[in-house]
Design a protein around this motif. Structure first.
Motif, PDB file in Angstrom:
ATOM      1  N   ASP A 205       0.848  -1.191   0.000  1.00 47.44           N
ATOM      2  CA  ASP A 205       0.000   0.000   0.000  1.00 47.44           C
ATOM      3  C   ASP A 205       0.887   1.245   0.000  1.00 47.44           C
ATOM      4  O   ASP A 205       1.658   1.475   0.927  1.00 47.44           O
ATOM      5  CB  ASP A 205      -0.896  -0.009   1.239  1.00 47.44           C
ATOM      6  CG  ASP A 205      -2.058   0.962   1.120  1.00 47.44           C
ATOM      7  OD1 ASP A 205      -2.056   1.762   0.174  1.00 47.44           O
ATOM      8  OD2 ASP A 205      -2.945   0.913   1.972  1.00 47.44           O
ATOM      9  N   LEU A 206       0.752   2.039  -1.065  1.00 46.51           N
ATOM     10  CA  LEU A 206       1.597   3.222  -1.230  1.00 46.51           C
ATOM     11  C   LEU A 206       0.722   4.476  -1.214  1.00 46.51           C
ATOM     12  O   LEU A 206      -0.232   4.599  -1.985  1.00 46.51           O
ATOM     13  CB  LEU A 206       2.351   3.148  -2.562  1.00 46.51           C
ATOM     14  CG  LEU A 206       3.133   4.390  -2.992  1.00 46.51           C
ATOM     15  CD1 LEU A 206       4.289   4.655  -2.033  1.00 46.51           C
ATOM     16  CD2 LEU A 206       3.639   4.232  -4.419  1.00 46.51           C
TER      17      LEU A 206
ATOM     18  N   ILE B 223      -2.421   0.469  -4.565  1.00 47.11           N
ATOM     19  CA  ILE B 223      -2.213  -0.742  -3.789  1.00 47.11           C
ATOM     20  C   ILE B 223      -1.857  -1.854  -4.766  1.00 47.11           C
ATOM     21  O   ILE B 223      -2.487  -1.990  -5.824  1.00 47.11           O
ATOM     22  CB  ILE B 223      -3.459  -1.101  -2.949  1.00 47.11           C
ATOM     23  CG1 ILE B 223      -3.156  -2.307  -2.050  1.00 47.11           C
ATOM     24  CG2 ILE B 223      -4.682  -1.352  -3.810  1.00 47.11           C
ATOM     25  CD1 ILE B 223      -4.209  -2.533  -0.986  1.00 47.11           C
ATOM     26  N   VAL B 224      -0.818  -2.591  -4.450  1.00 48.47           N
ATOM     27  CA  VAL B 224      -0.356  -3.681  -5.305  1.00 48.47           C
ATOM     28  C   VAL B 224      -0.705  -5.000  -4.612  1.00 48.47           C
ATOM     29  O   VAL B 224      -0.095  -5.355  -3.596  1.00 48.47           O
ATOM     30  CB  VAL B 224       1.164  -3.608  -5.552  1.00 48.47           C
ATOM     31  CG1 VAL B 224       1.597  -4.726  -6.494  1.00 48.47           C
ATOM     32  CG2 VAL B 224       1.552  -2.253  -6.122  1.00 48.47           C
TER      33      VAL B 224
ATOM     34  N   GLU C  94       8.924  -7.263  -6.031  1.00 50.68           N
ATOM     35  CA  GLU C  94       8.070  -6.156  -6.451  1.00 50.68           C
ATOM     36  C   GLU C  94       8.158  -4.996  -5.467  1.00 50.68           C
ATOM     37  O   GLU C  94       8.154  -3.823  -5.864  1.00 50.68           O
ATOM     38  CB  GLU C  94       6.624  -6.623  -6.586  1.00 50.68           C
ATOM     39  CG  GLU C  94       6.383  -7.495  -7.814  1.00 50.68           C
ATOM     40  CD  GLU C  94       4.988  -8.063  -7.842  1.00 50.68           C
ATOM     41  OE1 GLU C  94       4.381  -8.113  -8.927  1.00 50.68           O
ATOM     42  OE2 GLU C  94       4.495  -8.491  -6.781  1.00 50.68           O
ATOM     43  N   CYS C  95       8.262  -5.323  -4.190  1.00 53.10           N
ATOM     44  CA  CYS C  95       8.412  -4.276  -3.184  1.00 53.10           C
ATOM     45  C   CYS C  95       9.723  -3.514  -3.389  1.00 53.10           C
ATOM     46  O   CYS C  95       9.758  -2.278  -3.366  1.00 53.10           O
ATOM     47  CB  CYS C  95       8.366  -4.895  -1.791  1.00 53.10           C
ATOM     48  SG  CYS C  95       8.468  -3.691  -0.448  1.00 53.10           S
TER      49      CYS C  95
ATOM     50  N   ARG D  41       3.376  -2.701   3.949  1.00 52.12           N
ATOM     51  CA  ARG D  41       2.900  -4.001   3.496  1.00 52.12           C
ATOM     52  C   ARG D  41       1.923  -4.517   4.534  1.00 52.12           C
ATOM     53  O   ARG D  41       2.156  -4.421   5.727  1.00 52.12           O
ATOM     54  CB  ARG D  41       4.061  -4.969   3.321  1.00 52.12           C
ATOM     55  CG  ARG D  41       5.115  -4.501   2.341  1.00 52.12           C
ATOM     56  CD  ARG D  41       6.143  -5.578   2.055  1.00 52.12           C
ATOM     57  NE  ARG D  41       5.553  -6.681   1.304  1.00 52.12           N
ATOM     58  CZ  ARG D  41       6.254  -7.733   0.867  1.00 52.12           C
ATOM     59  NH1 ARG D  41       7.539  -7.813   1.122  1.00 52.12           N
ATOM     60  NH2 ARG D  41       5.665  -8.688   0.192  1.00 52.12           N
ATOM     61  N   HIS D  42       0.829  -5.049   4.075  1.00 48.72           N
ATOM     62  CA  HIS D  42      -0.143  -5.596   5.011  1.00 48.72           C
ATOM     63  C   HIS D  42      -0.815  -6.822   4.406  1.00 48.72           C
ATOM     64  O   HIS D  42      -0.948  -6.940   3.185  1.00 48.72           O
ATOM     65  CB  HIS D  42      -1.202  -4.549   5.389  1.00 48.72           C
ATOM     66  CG  HIS D  42      -2.025  -4.072   4.231  1.00 48.72           C
ATOM     67  ND1 HIS D  42      -3.154  -4.724   3.789  1.00 48.72           N
ATOM     68  CD2 HIS D  42      -1.870  -2.982   3.426  1.00 48.72           C
ATOM     69  CE1 HIS D  42      -3.669  -4.073   2.767  1.00 48.72           C
ATOM     70  NE2 HIS D  42      -2.915  -3.019   2.518  1.00 48.72           N
ATOM     71  N   GLU D  43      -1.239  -7.723   5.281  1.00 48.60           N
ATOM     72  CA  GLU D  43      -1.939  -8.918   4.818  1.00 48.60           C
ATOM     73  C   GLU D  43      -3.307  -8.509   4.295  1.00 48.60           C
ATOM     74  O   GLU D  43      -4.006  -7.689   4.895  1.00 48.60           O
ATOM     75  CB  GLU D  43      -2.104  -9.917   5.967  1.00 48.60           C
ATOM     76  CG  GLU D  43      -2.759 -11.221   5.544  1.00 48.60           C
ATOM     77  CD  GLU D  43      -2.840 -12.210   6.686  1.00 48.60           C
ATOM     78  OE1 GLU D  43      -3.562 -13.207   6.547  1.00 48.60           O
ATOM     79  OE2 GLU D  43      -2.178 -11.974   7.716  1.00 48.60           O
ATOM     80  N   ALA D  44      -3.698  -9.059   3.179  1.00 45.96           N
ATOM     81  CA  ALA D  44      -4.976  -8.704   2.573  1.00 45.96           C
ATOM     82  C   ALA D  44      -6.129  -9.073   3.501  1.00 45.96           C
ATOM     83  O   ALA D  44      -6.172 -10.176   4.044  1.00 45.96           O
ATOM     84  CB  ALA D  44      -5.139  -9.433   1.247  1.00 45.96           C
ATOM     85  N   ASP D  45      -7.045  -8.125   3.717  1.00 49.65           N
ATOM     86  CA  ASP D  45      -8.220  -8.433   4.521  1.00 49.65           C
ATOM     87  C   ASP D  45      -9.334  -8.947   3.607  1.00 49.65           C
ATOM     88  O   ASP D  45      -9.171  -9.080   2.396  1.00 49.65           O
ATOM     89  CB  ASP D  45      -8.669  -7.215   5.332  1.00 49.65           C
ATOM     90  CG  ASP D  45      -9.020  -6.017   4.466  1.00 49.65           C
ATOM     91  OD1 ASP D  45      -9.254  -6.198   3.242  1.00 49.65           O
ATOM     92  OD2 ASP D  45      -9.061  -4.898   4.990  1.00 49.65           O
ATOM     93  N   LEU D  46     -10.482  -9.225   4.206  1.00 52.58           N
ATOM     94  CA  LEU D  46     -11.575  -9.830   3.455  1.00 52.58           C
ATOM     95  C   LEU D  46     -12.069  -8.907   2.344  1.00 52.58           C
ATOM     96  O   LEU D  46     -12.466  -9.358   1.267  1.00 52.58           O
ATOM     97  CB  LEU D  46     -12.723 -10.180   4.402  1.00 52.58           C
ATOM     98  CG  LEU D  46     -13.808 -11.108   3.839  1.00 52.58           C
ATOM     99  CD1 LEU D  46     -13.228 -12.429   3.403  1.00 52.58           C
ATOM    100  CD2 LEU D  46     -14.893 -11.327   4.887  1.00 52.58           C
TER     101      LEU D  46
END
Length: 299
Positions: free
Chosen positions: A229-230, A256-257, A264-265, A284-289
């Motif tokens: 997330d940028l 957001i990638v 990639e980061c 960077r964060h884990e994708a939520d629902l």
């Protein structure tokens, strides 16, 4: 054992195809999240499960018994909480539940005990006022008690938190979570954070189709990489970054990638540095629902 099995049900209203092969199953003592945008077909599916709507094709089984239009299963009952429940405002909660229990054929001795238990479950055991003075949240809680009065094996809740404030939503979610000890719950909603809080299994509905059905663990297993997330200091730089990283998706303040690998980061950081693009946040964060749902439906 599955309390509910929905197999390839279809339904059209005139030329409009609302359901086009919806399939999912709900096991015992489970809170099942039924997820979809407004108009995706959630309410139509629930009406079919309740026997209130005739489907064009497919099959629905509750407790092993086939559901058809106008017929409810004899082996177990179904409780239902609509999105906007209606009551007799001149009654209090206990009087209303007494009426519902009598209509459902619950014996008087058992009914009194059950009403006391349910009012305690939903936090209305000390409420003496008439229902017409209840808040929206109190009415939703009473609606859950009413839906559980005949000890159903399956409880269907149609967007029960959609119009509530944060405190009211928390109360309803806590009640739904506690209710799984006595029944299986279908929790229809488009508020995905609520699903992550109380549900163990979900189905994604989009365009009248089931695009995914399984456990939350199954969903997250599809996306083990984290999202990148940028946030940019100047939104006019978004196009520059997307031209180099077309996999990214534009947000209000950056990109957001999804499924961003370590390479990639590193590449994104190198590009930002080389182009001297000012940023305010890179994480960077884990994708939520919500991320997962948007990817599944192609948004």
């Amino acid at each position: 054992m599955n309390v509910l099995e929905v197999k390839e049900i279809k339904k059209s209203f005139g030329s409009k195809k609302v359901l086009d092969g919806v399939s999912f199953s709900v096991p015992e003592n489970c809170v099942f999240g039924f997820i979809g945008r407004n108009g995706a077909g959630k309410t139509t599916t629930m009406r079919a499960i309740l026997g209130l709507l005739k489907t064009d094709d497919g099959e629905i089984n509750v407790c092993g018994e086939k559901i058809s239009y106008g017929c409810v299963p004899k082996s177990c009952s179904i409780g239902f909480l609509p999105d906007v429940p209606e009551f007799y405002g001149y009654m209090n909660a206990r009087e209303y539940l007494m009426l519902c229990g009598e209509i459902s054929g619950v014996g008087k001795t058992e009914l009194k005990k059950r009403i006391s238990e349910l009012l305690e479950l939903v936090g209305l055991d000390k409420e003496k006022h008439r229902i017409k003075g209840y808040s929206r949240g109190m009415k939703q809680r009473l609606g859950i008690a009413q839906a559980l009065i005949n000890s159903p094996k399956l409880l269907i809740c149609d967007e029960p938190t959609s119009a509530l404030d944060p405190v009211g939503r928390k109360d309803i979610l806590d009640i739904i979570s506690a209710a799984k000890e006595r029944t299986s719950v279908i929790f229809s909603t488009h508020i995905l954070s609520d699903v992550e809080r109380v549900c163990s299994r979900v189905a994604f509905l989009e365009g009248g189709k089931t695009v995914f059905s399984g456990s939350l663990e199954d969903i997250h297993a599809k996306r083990r990489n984290t999202a990148l997330d940028l946030t940019l200091a100047h939104t006019e730089d978004i196009k520059r970054v997307l031209s180099a990283f077309p996999k990214g998706k534009e947000t209000d303040t950056g990109i957001i990638v999804p499924n961003a690998s370590d390479k990639e980061c590193a590449d994104l950081m190198a590009f930002i540095s080389a182009q001297m693009i000012p940023i305010t946040c890179l994480e960077r964060h884990e994708a939520d629902l919500e991320d997962l749902f948007m990817e599944v439906i192609g948004k």
